[in-house]
Write a protein that holds these residues in place. Structure first.
Motif, PDB file in Angstrom:
ATOM      1  N   THR A 255       0.845  -1.189   0.000  1.00 13.48           N
ATOM      2  CA  THR A 255       0.000   0.000   0.000  1.00 13.48           C
ATOM      3  C   THR A 255       0.881   1.240   0.000  1.00 13.48           C
ATOM      4  O   THR A 255       1.883   1.300   0.720  1.00 13.48           O
ATOM      5  CB  THR A 255      -0.920   0.002   1.233  1.00 13.48           C
ATOM      6  N   LEU A 256       0.516   2.217  -0.821  1.00 16.94           N
ATOM      7  CA  LEU A 256       1.254   3.473  -0.899  1.00 16.94           C
ATOM      8  C   LEU A 256       0.526   4.544  -0.096  1.00 16.94           C
ATOM      9  O   LEU A 256      -0.686   4.717  -0.245  1.00 16.94           O
ATOM     10  CB  LEU A 256       1.406   3.941  -2.347  1.00 16.94           C
ATOM     11  N   SER A 257       1.279   5.267   0.727  1.00 19.92           N
ATOM     12  CA  SER A 257       0.713   6.316   1.570  1.00 19.92           C
ATOM     13  C   SER A 257       1.052   7.685   0.993  1.00 19.92           C
ATOM     14  O   SER A 257       2.211   8.087   0.963  1.00 19.92           O
ATOM     15  CB  SER A 257       1.263   6.185   2.997  1.00 19.92           C
ATOM     16  N   TYR A 258       0.028   8.382   0.522  1.00 23.53           N
ATOM     17  CA  TYR A 258       0.155   9.788   0.105  1.00 23.53           C
ATOM     18  C   TYR A 258      -0.208  10.599   1.352  1.00 23.53           C
ATOM     19  O   TYR A 258      -1.372  10.896   1.612  1.00 23.53           O
ATOM     20  CB  TYR A 258      -0.800  10.086  -1.038  1.00 23.53           C
ATOM     21  N   ASP A 259       0.804  10.948   2.123  1.00 25.74           N
ATOM     22  CA  ASP A 259       0.533  11.407   3.490  1.00 25.74           C
ATOM     23  C   ASP A 259       1.099  12.784   3.816  1.00 25.74           C
ATOM     24  O   ASP A 259       1.344  13.104   4.977  1.00 25.74           O
ATOM     25  CB  ASP A 259       1.067  10.384   4.499  1.00 25.74           C
ATOM     26  N   LEU A 260       1.279  13.615   2.787  1.00 24.22           N
ATOM     27  CA  LEU A 260       1.782  14.968   3.038  1.00 24.22           C
ATOM     28  C   LEU A 260       0.783  16.030   2.588  1.00 24.22           C
ATOM     29  O   LEU A 260       1.161  17.156   2.264  1.00 24.22           O
ATOM     30  CB  LEU A 260       3.133  15.154   2.338  1.00 24.22           C
ATOM     31  N   PHE A 261      -0.501  15.671   2.584  1.00 25.17           N
ATOM     32  CA  PHE A 261      -1.530  16.644   2.236  1.00 25.17           C
ATOM     33  C   PHE A 261      -1.500  17.812   3.211  1.00 25.17           C
ATOM     34  O   PHE A 261      -1.319  17.629   4.417  1.00 25.17           O
ATOM     35  CB  PHE A 261      -2.915  15.991   2.260  1.00 25.17           C
ATOM     36  N   GLY A 262      -1.666  19.019   2.691  1.00 28.77           N
ATOM     37  CA  GLY A 262      -1.661  20.216   3.512  1.00 28.77           C
ATOM     38  C   GLY A 262      -0.278  20.771   3.786  1.00 28.77           C
ATOM     39  O   GLY A 262      -0.142  21.801   4.442  1.00 28.77           O
ATOM     40  N   ALA A 263       0.763  20.087   3.268  1.00 28.63           N
ATOM     41  CA  ALA A 263       2.142  20.556   3.482  1.00 28.63           C
ATOM     42  C   ALA A 263       2.657  21.356   2.294  1.00 28.63           C
ATOM     43  O   ALA A 263       3.845  21.671   2.242  1.00 28.63           O
ATOM     44  CB  ALA A 263       3.064  19.356   3.733  1.00 28.63           C
ATOM     45  N   GLU A 264       1.782  21.670   1.367  1.00 26.37           N
ATOM     46  CA  GLU A 264       2.189  22.433   0.184  1.00 26.37           C
ATOM     47  C   GLU A 264       2.904  23.725   0.580  1.00 26.37           C
ATOM     48  O   GLU A 264       2.433  24.482   1.413  1.00 26.37           O
ATOM     49  CB  GLU A 264       0.943  22.762  -0.641  1.00 26.37           C
ATOM     50  N   GLY A 265       4.072  23.952  -0.003  1.00 30.26           N
ATOM     51  CA  GLY A 265       4.830  25.161   0.275  1.00 30.26           C
ATOM     52  C   GLY A 265       5.730  25.086   1.487  1.00 30.26           C
ATOM     53  O   GLY A 265       6.544  25.979   1.723  1.00 30.26           O
ATOM     54  N   ILE A 266       5.589  24.020   2.286  1.00 32.17           N
ATOM     55  CA  ILE A 266       6.431  23.857   3.470  1.00 32.17           C
ATOM     56  C   ILE A 266       7.798  23.335   3.047  1.00 32.17           C
ATOM     57  O   ILE A 266       7.919  22.420   2.240  1.00 32.17           O
ATOM     58  CB  ILE A 266       5.796  22.854   4.471  1.00 32.17           C
ATOM     59  N   ASN A 267       8.854  23.913   3.591  1.00 37.06           N
ATOM     60  CA  ASN A 267      10.215  23.463   3.293  1.00 37.06           C
ATOM     61  C   ASN A 267      10.926  23.180   4.607  1.00 37.06           C
ATOM     62  O   ASN A 267      11.500  24.071   5.223  1.00 37.06           O
ATOM     63  CB  ASN A 267      10.978  24.517   2.489  1.00 37.06           C
ATOM     64  N   GLU A 268      10.879  21.932   5.047  1.00 36.42           N
ATOM     65  CA  GLU A 268      11.575  21.517   6.266  1.00 36.42           C
ATOM     66  C   GLU A 268      12.902  20.883   5.870  1.00 36.42           C
ATOM     67  O   GLU A 268      12.934  19.786   5.315  1.00 36.42           O
ATOM     68  CB  GLU A 268      10.732  20.502   7.040  1.00 36.42           C
ATOM     69  N   SER A 269      13.997  21.564   6.149  1.00 36.29           N
ATOM     70  CA  SER A 269      15.299  21.112   5.664  1.00 36.29           C
ATOM     71  C   SER A 269      15.685  19.735   6.185  1.00 36.29           C
ATOM     72  O   SER A 269      16.301  18.937   5.482  1.00 36.29           O
ATOM     73  CB  SER A 269      16.386  22.128   6.028  1.00 36.29           C
ATOM     74  N   ALA A 270      15.316  19.429   7.424  1.00 34.28           N
ATOM     75  CA  ALA A 270      15.699  18.148   8.000  1.00 34.28           C
ATOM     76  C   ALA A 270      14.931  16.988   7.383  1.00 34.28           C
ATOM     77  O   ALA A 270      15.341  15.836   7.487  1.00 34.28           O
ATOM     78  CB  ALA A 270      15.478  18.159   9.513  1.00 34.28           C
ATOM     79  N   PHE A 271      13.821  17.288   6.712  1.00 30.46           N
ATOM     80  CA  PHE A 271      13.012  16.250   6.084  1.00 30.46           C
ATOM     81  C   PHE A 271      13.116  16.310   4.570  1.00 30.46           C
ATOM     82  O   PHE A 271      13.272  15.296   3.897  1.00 30.46           O
ATOM     83  CB  PHE A 271      11.547  16.400   6.501  1.00 30.46           C
ATOM     84  N   MET A 272      13.076  17.497   4.006  1.00 28.89           N
ATOM     85  CA  MET A 272      12.954  17.669   2.561  1.00 28.89           C
ATOM     86  C   MET A 272      14.277  17.569   1.813  1.00 28.89           C
ATOM     87  O   MET A 272      14.287  17.357   0.604  1.00 28.89           O
ATOM     88  CB  MET A 272      12.329  19.037   2.261  1.00 28.89           C
ATOM     89  N   ALA A 273      15.399  17.757   2.512  1.00 30.17           N
ATOM     90  CA  ALA A 273      16.723  17.684   1.890  1.00 30.17           C
ATOM     91  C   ALA A 273      16.855  18.641   0.708  1.00 30.17           C
ATOM     92  O   ALA A 273      17.596  18.383  -0.245  1.00 30.17           O
ATOM     93  CB  ALA A 273      17.023  16.253   1.444  1.00 30.17           C
ATOM     94  N   GLY A 274      16.134  19.762   0.767  1.00 26.09           N
ATOM     95  CA  GLY A 274      16.264  20.766  -0.277  1.00 26.09           C
ATOM     96  C   GLY A 274      15.347  20.580  -1.467  1.00 26.09           C
ATOM     97  O   GLY A 274      15.375  21.394  -2.397  1.00 26.09           O
ATOM     98  N   PHE A 275      14.523  19.530  -1.459  1.00 24.30           N
ATOM     99  CA  PHE A 275      13.635  19.276  -2.595  1.00 24.30           C
ATOM    100  C   PHE A 275      12.286  19.953  -2.391  1.00 24.30           C
ATOM    101  O   PHE A 275      11.844  20.176  -1.271  1.00 24.30           O
ATOM    102  CB  PHE A 275      13.436  17.771  -2.788  1.00 24.30           C
ATOM    103  N   ALA A 276      11.620  20.264  -3.508  1.00 26.42           N
ATOM    104  CA  ALA A 276      10.328  20.937  -3.454  1.00 26.42           C
ATOM    105  C   ALA A 276       9.232  19.965  -3.049  1.00 26.42           C
ATOM    106  O   ALA A 276       9.198  18.821  -3.513  1.00 26.42           O
ATOM    107  CB  ALA A 276      10.001  21.553  -4.812  1.00 26.42           C
ATOM    108  N   MET A 277       8.347  20.430  -2.205  1.00 29.96           N
ATOM    109  CA  MET A 277       7.182  19.641  -1.814  1.00 29.96           C
ATOM    110  C   MET A 277       6.161  19.657  -2.951  1.00 29.96           C
ATOM    111  O   MET A 277       5.838  20.718  -3.483  1.00 29.96           O
ATOM    112  CB  MET A 277       6.553  20.236  -0.553  1.00 29.96           C
ATOM    113  N   PRO A 278       5.643  18.504  -3.382  1.00 29.26           N
ATOM    114  CA  PRO A 278       4.581  18.503  -4.395  1.00 29.26           C
ATOM    115  C   PRO A 278       3.374  19.298  -3.909  1.00 29.26           C
ATOM    116  O   PRO A 278       3.145  19.455  -2.708  1.00 29.26           O
ATOM    117  CB  PRO A 278       4.235  17.016  -4.551  1.00 29.26           C
ATOM    118  N   THR A 279       2.577  19.783  -4.836  1.00 26.98           N
ATOM    119  CA  THR A 279       1.378  20.512  -4.465  1.00 26.98           C
ATOM    120  C   THR A 279       0.247  19.534  -4.152  1.00 26.98           C
ATOM    121  O   THR A 279       0.271  18.361  -4.545  1.00 26.98           O
ATOM    122  CB  THR A 279       0.914  21.448  -5.596  1.00 26.98           C
ATOM    123  N   ASP A 280      -0.765  20.027  -3.456  1.00 24.75           N
ATOM    124  CA  ASP A 280      -1.904  19.178  -3.131  1.00 24.75           C
ATOM    125  C   ASP A 280      -2.685  18.798  -4.382  1.00 24.75           C
ATOM    126  O   ASP A 280      -3.234  17.694  -4.459  1.00 24.75           O
ATOM    127  CB  ASP A 280      -2.799  19.881  -2.108  1.00 24.75           C
TER     128      ASP A 280
END
Length: 355
Positions: A255-280
């Motif tokens: 099962t695939l978890s699409y679990d970052l809804f509502g995080a659009e535009g958030i840039n957490e360096s410790a999690f994102m490693a500099g990559f852009a968050m997909p949009t909702d």
């Protein structure tokens, strides 16, 4: 009778209702992740109170101690009650060893909000493993997890009801100490029959891009003999621009978890490693595409709320975004009520309810 363990006791499968499989409710040690990237206190906003004037900077990833700590039980109970009012019933709380788990606090929040909370056993990234974990074997760690699932967490008597999020970093697909945890999670899953999830490596430093190593985790699970039907791979929406990769994972039976809804535009360096968050919208479109292809029995949705500014009281979308916004958008794209029910009710129940 089959039941699912929550922080307030066992719940019948039919009472799980709508479930968010990947959330955080209380976190006390996320600061440690940012310290690995240098001294966050050099930020002019590190000790600032959260206010409307600095929300933009915090969304861009400027470190702030208060933002990184989910420690206000009244506020989070209010946020979960809002999720309940939108039709939500249950959340799986993936704050494990390394992030600062507080199961007594979770119990209080559950009672205050009226939402079922399922605590998890497991260990986050190797960088925040407790020092004593290094001296343990895979079987030692499995026994530890089984004890938290069957007897209780520390001296609280509160039992975990799921395993996760066991997190992976670099080198991809996992550090050797993280591999121990993943294999232990599989062995604990076999013993207890509960659901489990891995946080995949996000960044592949050798390729200089997003890591796409989910198949390595499936290989490991198959080697250990754990139940793929009880497994969901977290944070799959980070790689949604490669749906062929997702189709390969789905073909393996997970099962695939699409679990970052509502995080659009958030840039957490410790999690994102500099990559852009997909949009909702991109998340919704990807899910709608996979639903048209018949994969709705292998998809789940959530938010992974991990910082205060994700709560509505701090300007975020809270824990209700999936029900309040994503589900209506999926309907507009032709996703049926049966498919929506699979992703929000039936698939989480299948994962969480042991045989």
């Amino acid at each position: 009778m089959k039941t699912v363990q929550t922080v307030t006791g066992p719940v019948a499968p039919e009472d799980l209702g709508t479930v968010l499989l990947h959330e955080h409710v209380l976190i006390s040690n996320q600061v440690a992740l940012y310290e690995l990237h240098g001294d966050p206190s050099v930020s002019e906003l590190w000790d600032a109170d959260i206010s409307i004037e600095i929300l933009g900077a915090l969304r861009k990833g400027v470190p702030n101690r208060t933002n990184l700590m989910l420690d206000d039980e009244d506020r989070v109970a209010e946020a979960l009650a809002d999720y309940r009012d939108w039709g939500g019933t249950t959340v799986v709380e993936n704050t494990t060893w390394g992030l600062g788990r507080d199961v007594r606090g979770l119990q209080r929040v559950s009672l205050q909000s009226g939402v079922n909370i399922i605590a998890t056993t497991g260990f986050y990234k190797q960088s925040v493993h407790p020092s004593w974990l290094a001296g343990m074997t895979v079987d030692d760690i499995a026994v530890f997890m089984i004890r938290e699932l069957e007897e209780g967490i520390e001296d609280t008597g509160i039992r975990a009801g799921s395993i996760g999020e066991c997190a992976c970093t670099e080198p991809v697909p996992y550090h050797s100490e993280e591999e121990k945890v993943l294999r232990a999670a599989c062995r604990a899953q076999i013993r207890t029959g509960v659901g489990f999830t891995f946080h995949p490596s996000i960044h592949d430093p050798d390729l200089g891009g997003l890591a796409k190593v989910g198949e390595a985790y499936v290989d490991l699970i198959e080697q250990e003999g754990a139940d793929l039907d009880r497994f969901y791979l977290s944070h799959c929406d980070m790689t949604l621009h490669d749906l062929d990769y997702h189709r390969r994972l789905l073909a393996r039976g997970i099962t695939l978890s699409y679990d970052l809804f509502g995080a659009e535009g958030i840039n957490e360096s410790a999690f994102m490693a500099g990559f852009a968050m997909p949009t909702d919208i991109e998340r919704v479109d990807a899910i709608a595409t996979l639903c048209r292809e018949g994969y709705d029995g292998q998809l789940v949705m959530s938010h992974d709320v991990g910082i205060k500014i994700r709560w509505k009281s701090y300007g975020g979308d809270g824990y209700s975004f999936v029900l309040q916004h994503a589900v209506p958008m999926l309907r507009e794209r032709g996703v049926t009520e049966r498919q929506i029910g699979n992703m929000t009710v039936e698939n989480p129940r299948r994962i969480l309810v042991s045989d």
